[in-house]
Design a protein around this motif. Sequence first.
Motif, PDB file in Angstrom:
ATOM      1  N   GLN A   1      -0.519  11.821   3.394  1.00  0.00           N
ATOM      2  CA  GLN A   1      -1.421  12.561   2.025  1.00  0.00           C
ATOM      3  C   GLN A   1      -2.711  12.890   2.486  1.00  0.00           C
ATOM      4  O   GLN A   1      -3.396  12.108   3.472  1.00  0.00           O
ATOM      5  N   ASN A   2      -3.534  13.319   1.649  1.00  0.00           N
ATOM      6  CA  ASN A   2      -4.505  13.314   1.513  1.00  0.00           C
ATOM      7  C   ASN A   2      -5.594  12.046   1.597  1.00  0.00           C
ATOM      8  O   ASN A   2      -6.420  12.255   0.157  1.00  0.00           O
ATOM      9  N   GLN A   3      -6.638  11.584   2.229  1.00  0.00           N
ATOM     10  CA  GLN A   3      -6.143  10.089   1.974  1.00  0.00           C
ATOM     11  C   GLN A   3      -7.293  10.216   3.779  1.00  0.00           C
ATOM     12  O   GLN A   3      -7.073   9.856   3.742  1.00  0.00           O
ATOM     13  N   PRO A   4      -8.133   8.947   3.071  1.00  0.00           N
ATOM     14  CA  PRO A   4      -9.447   8.998   3.657  1.00  0.00           C
ATOM     15  C   PRO A   4      -7.805   7.902   5.195  1.00  0.00           C
ATOM     16  O   PRO A   4      -7.485   7.200   5.049  1.00  0.00           O
ATOM     17  N   VAL A   5      -8.576   7.981   6.359  1.00  0.00           N
ATOM     18  CA  VAL A   5      -8.436   7.290   7.676  1.00  0.00           C
ATOM     19  C   VAL A   5      -9.680   5.551   7.697  1.00  0.00           C
ATOM     20  O   VAL A   5     -10.165   5.523   7.859  1.00  0.00           O
ATOM     21  N   LEU A   6      -7.941   4.147   7.310  1.00  0.00           N
ATOM     22  CA  LEU A   6      -8.839   3.659   7.474  1.00  0.00           C
ATOM     23  C   LEU A   6      -8.302   2.701   8.766  1.00  0.00           C
ATOM     24  O   LEU A   6      -8.502   3.350   9.897  1.00  0.00           O
ATOM     25  N   ASN A   7      -9.697   1.677   8.458  1.00  0.00           N
ATOM     26  CA  ASN A   7      -9.961   1.051  10.161  1.00  0.00           C
ATOM     27  C   ASN A   7      -9.058   0.109  10.473  1.00  0.00           C
ATOM     28  O   ASN A   7      -7.587  -0.410   9.949  1.00  0.00           O
ATOM     29  N   PRO A   8      -8.355  -0.159  11.831  1.00  0.00           N
ATOM     30  CA  PRO A   8      -7.391  -0.416  11.760  1.00  0.00           C
ATOM     31  C   PRO A   8      -7.482  -2.176  11.794  1.00  0.00           C
ATOM     32  O   PRO A   8      -8.734  -2.719  11.367  1.00  0.00           O
TER      33      PRO A   8
ATOM     34  N   THR B   1       1.047  -1.621   0.166  1.00  0.00           N
ATOM     35  CA  THR B   1      -0.115   0.029   0.087  1.00  0.00           C
ATOM     36  C   THR B   1       1.014   1.323   0.432  1.00  0.00           C
ATOM     37  O   THR B   1       2.071   1.463   0.467  1.00  0.00           O
ATOM     38  N   SER B   2       0.408   1.859  -0.384  1.00  0.00           N
ATOM     39  CA  SER B   2       1.142   3.587   0.419  1.00  0.00           C
ATOM     40  C   SER B   2       1.089   4.483   1.085  1.00  0.00           C
ATOM     41  O   SER B   2       1.503   5.766   2.003  1.00  0.00           O
ATOM     42  N   TYR B   3       0.431   3.643   2.440  1.00  0.00           N
ATOM     43  CA  TYR B   3       0.568   4.293   4.018  1.00  0.00           C
ATOM     44  C   TYR B   3       2.059   3.739   4.324  1.00  0.00           C
ATOM     45  O   TYR B   3       1.888   2.467   3.708  1.00  0.00           O
ATOM     46  N   GLN B   4       1.759   3.991   5.610  1.00  0.00           N
ATOM     47  CA  GLN B   4       2.845   3.194   6.264  1.00  0.00           C
ATOM     48  C   GLN B   4       2.162   2.562   6.981  1.00  0.00           C
ATOM     49  O   GLN B   4       1.109   2.636   7.757  1.00  0.00           O
ATOM     50  N   LEU B   5       2.620   1.730   7.915  1.00  0.00           N
ATOM     51  CA  LEU B   5       1.745   0.664   8.295  1.00  0.00           C
ATOM     52  C   LEU B   5       2.605   0.810   9.981  1.00  0.00           C
ATOM     53  O   LEU B   5       3.754   0.600  10.093  1.00  0.00           O
ATOM     54  N   LEU B   6       1.505   0.740  11.276  1.00  0.00           N
ATOM     55  CA  LEU B   6       2.164   0.492  13.137  1.00  0.00           C
ATOM     56  C   LEU B   6       2.095  -1.465  12.816  1.00  0.00           C
ATOM     57  O   LEU B   6       0.049  -0.946  13.105  1.00  0.00           O
ATOM     58  N   ALA B   7       2.535  -1.512  13.295  1.00  0.00           N
ATOM     59  CA  ALA B   7       2.297  -3.061  13.296  1.00  0.00           C
ATOM     60  C   ALA B   7       2.784  -3.564  14.213  1.00  0.00           C
ATOM     61  O   ALA B   7       3.734  -3.969  14.728  1.00  0.00           O
TER      62      ALA B   7
END
Length: 314
Positions: free
Chosen positions: A155-162, A99-105
Amino acid sequence: MKYKLGDFVRFVDEKMEGYVTRIINDQMIGVTGEDDFEIPVLATKVTSVHGHSKLVGDEEEAEVEAIIPGEFKSKGVYIAVIADAKANSVVHLHLLNETSYQLLASVSTEQNKQYKGEFAGSIEPRGHAKVYSAKLADLQLWPKLIFQVLFNTKQNQPVLNPLNVNEQFKAKDFSGAKKQVPFINQLGWMIQLDEAELVIDAQKLKESFFKPAEEKQVVAKPQYEIDLHIEKLRDDYQFLASSEILNIQLTNFKHALDAAIVHQMPDITFIHGAGNGILKHELHKLLSKNAKVQTFMDARKEKFGYGATKVVLK
């Protein structure tokens, strides 16, 4: 117990080293070396190898590719299962971020209501991290893996659910063919954790009942030599019973023979190996009853030995 699965250790009294592939009890561990044999040993008789050369995917900071505007990806969180380069029986599980998100895993294990943290950290876009290691042959003994992921971007993107996924791996997860794993460039199995839920369209389902039958599928012409060794037919052969292996080999044999007959091939050769002779016996029994078979014989001995049968068709 100071060691965990996947740790690289060296024997104190012998010139041996390998990966911890089993925690037997509070005093004993199992260590698998390059020969793929697991050796039980007292934990006090091994020592951690500090500065051990990193495996692919062990990098603390994976190289981050530039995110091109307009190509923001919100799906693509995978577990990639890759065999160790030295000890093939050991596999490493990588959390892969397409994905283009940074993942906090966070990755934890649970077995018999006992919990243990295995990994915690961030994974950059188009990056990966090794989160767990184990012996593939002990798949039935693997604990449940618990994956918890937060998605972050400037970036201006929706906040996804965990993302919260509990995964108890089974043999069927490794039944498909291995594929090239992105960013790691090794063959492995990929299992998507953020796969979209299946939405059933009732109207389309209804329409499908009234569609005319599709045209009969074209039978592909087989090769002149068909290798029936199970490792050529299935990637998950190590999980199969002997009876299952024989059934798979016979099914592939029948399909190839039927296709050769349809395409009016003059002959076809089946490579079955010498082994204990069971597969060869079953093939010859079926061939002797097939009206389209003119004769069959051992194929070129200088090439196959006694491990192949040539079938001449009418």
